[in-house]
Every structure is written in structure tokens, then in C-alpha cells.
Design a protein around this motif. Sequence first.
Motif, PDB file in Angstrom:
ATOM      1  N   TRP A  39       0.834  -1.201   0.000  1.00  0.00           N
ATOM      2  CA  TRP A  39       0.000   0.000   0.000  1.00  0.00           C
ATOM      3  C   TRP A  39       0.874   1.258   0.000  1.00  0.00           C
ATOM      4  N   TYR A  74      -8.164  -2.656   2.352  1.00  0.00           N
ATOM      5  CA  TYR A  74      -8.285  -1.203   2.461  1.00  0.00           C
ATOM      6  C   TYR A  74      -9.631  -0.638   2.004  1.00  0.00           C
ATOM      7  N   SER A  76     -12.595   1.231   1.183  1.00  0.00           N
ATOM      8  CA  SER A  76     -12.907   2.553   0.633  1.00  0.00           C
ATOM      9  C   SER A  76     -11.646   3.337   0.275  1.00  0.00           C
ATOM     10  N   GLN A  77     -10.561   3.135   1.009  1.00  0.00           N
ATOM     11  CA  GLN A  77      -9.315   3.815   0.685  1.00  0.00           C
ATOM     12  C   GLN A  77      -8.778   3.333  -0.669  1.00  0.00           C
ATOM     13  N   LEU A  79     -10.653   2.215  -3.103  1.00  0.00           N
ATOM     14  CA  LEU A  79     -11.534   2.814  -4.115  1.00  0.00           C
ATOM     15  C   LEU A  79     -11.109   4.256  -4.416  1.00  0.00           C
ATOM     16  N   LYS A  80     -10.702   4.988  -3.378  1.00  0.00           N
ATOM     17  CA  LYS A  80     -10.207   6.353  -3.586  1.00  0.00           C
ATOM     18  C   LYS A  80      -8.916   6.333  -4.398  1.00  0.00           C
ATOM     19  N   MET A  81      -8.062   5.352  -4.122  1.00  0.00           N
ATOM     20  CA  MET A  81      -6.810   5.217  -4.873  1.00  0.00           C
ATOM     21  C   MET A  81      -7.111   4.945  -6.348  1.00  0.00           C
ATOM     22  N   LYS A  83      -9.723   5.859  -7.938  1.00  0.00           N
ATOM     23  CA  LYS A  83     -10.248   7.112  -8.496  1.00  0.00           C
ATOM     24  C   LYS A  83      -9.090   8.038  -8.891  1.00  0.00           C
ATOM     25  N   VAL A  84      -8.073   8.104  -8.052  1.00  0.00           N
ATOM     26  CA  VAL A  84      -6.884   8.904  -8.371  1.00  0.00           C
ATOM     27  C   VAL A  84      -6.215   8.361  -9.626  1.00  0.00           C
ATOM     28  N   GLU A  87      -8.606   9.251 -12.632  1.00  0.00           N
ATOM     29  CA  GLU A  87      -8.786  10.672 -12.943  1.00  0.00           C
ATOM     30  C   GLU A  87      -7.479  11.435 -13.147  1.00  0.00           C
TER      31      GLU A  87
END
Length: 138
Positions: A39, A74, A76-77, A79-81, A83-84, A87
Motif C-alpha cells: 500500500w 483497504y 474505501s481507501q 476505491l479512492k486510490m 479514483k486517483v 482521474e
Amino acid sequence: MESTKHYLERLESFMMVYGALVQTEIPNVQNLHGMQEGWAWLARFLNALPAKQYTVVSLNAFLQMARFALFRKYKSQFLKMLKVISENFLVQLKSLQVPELTKTVVEIQTYIEDKKFLQEPERKSLLSNLLLNASLHY
């Protein structure tokens, strides 16, 4: 001198091994390169390295091997990764307009859009079943 193609194949292999290594769990043994290190590597990778041919191959290979385990740990974290990655990282890669990158960029985008990280890798469940069956025969 090694060709770019051969170097990328070797790089991909190393990153797949690393992705497998970080998720390896052995009872009563601490994995010094465990999920937390994978991670941390992924976060540093996305924050520090420019989007280019070598980095997209590294990212794709690592995600192919470790995506299910990363999501499981991890949630939700992760999922945010993703997204980064979608995007920022992939957008940068697409802006380079390098034809050799297209296939790998599409693979990563497909992983994200199709939520492939939710599917346990076939090899992982296959290995678990083989180990279980082997232990039943003894």
C-alpha cells in the motif's frame, strides 16, 4: 543491450512477483513486505512518478496481482486510490498520445470500470483448493 520491449516484459514480471509477495500470508510468520508495504509503495508510486510507459506497465502488473487483496484490506481507501488512478494517472497517460501505452491504459481502465478488484483471482482460489485437497488426503 536490452530492447525496450524485453525490459518492459522483465519489469512486468518483477512487479507481478512483488504484487504476489505483498499479499503472501503465512501463519506465525511476519511478512516484512506485506500489504502495508504494498500500500505504501502504491501511494509513493502515484505521488512521485510521472505517468509514462514504464510506470503504467509497473502499475498494471502490480494491480493485476494485488488488487483483490488490496481491496479486501483497504476497501474505501483502495476505491479512492483507484479514483486517483483513473482521474489523474490515466488522464496523464492518455495525454501523451503514445500508441504503445493504449493497450495497458485500457486494461487498467477496464479493471476499474468493471470492478475486477472485487473478483478473487482464479489462481488464488485454485491454490487454496489444491492445498485443501492435499491436506485432506493425509
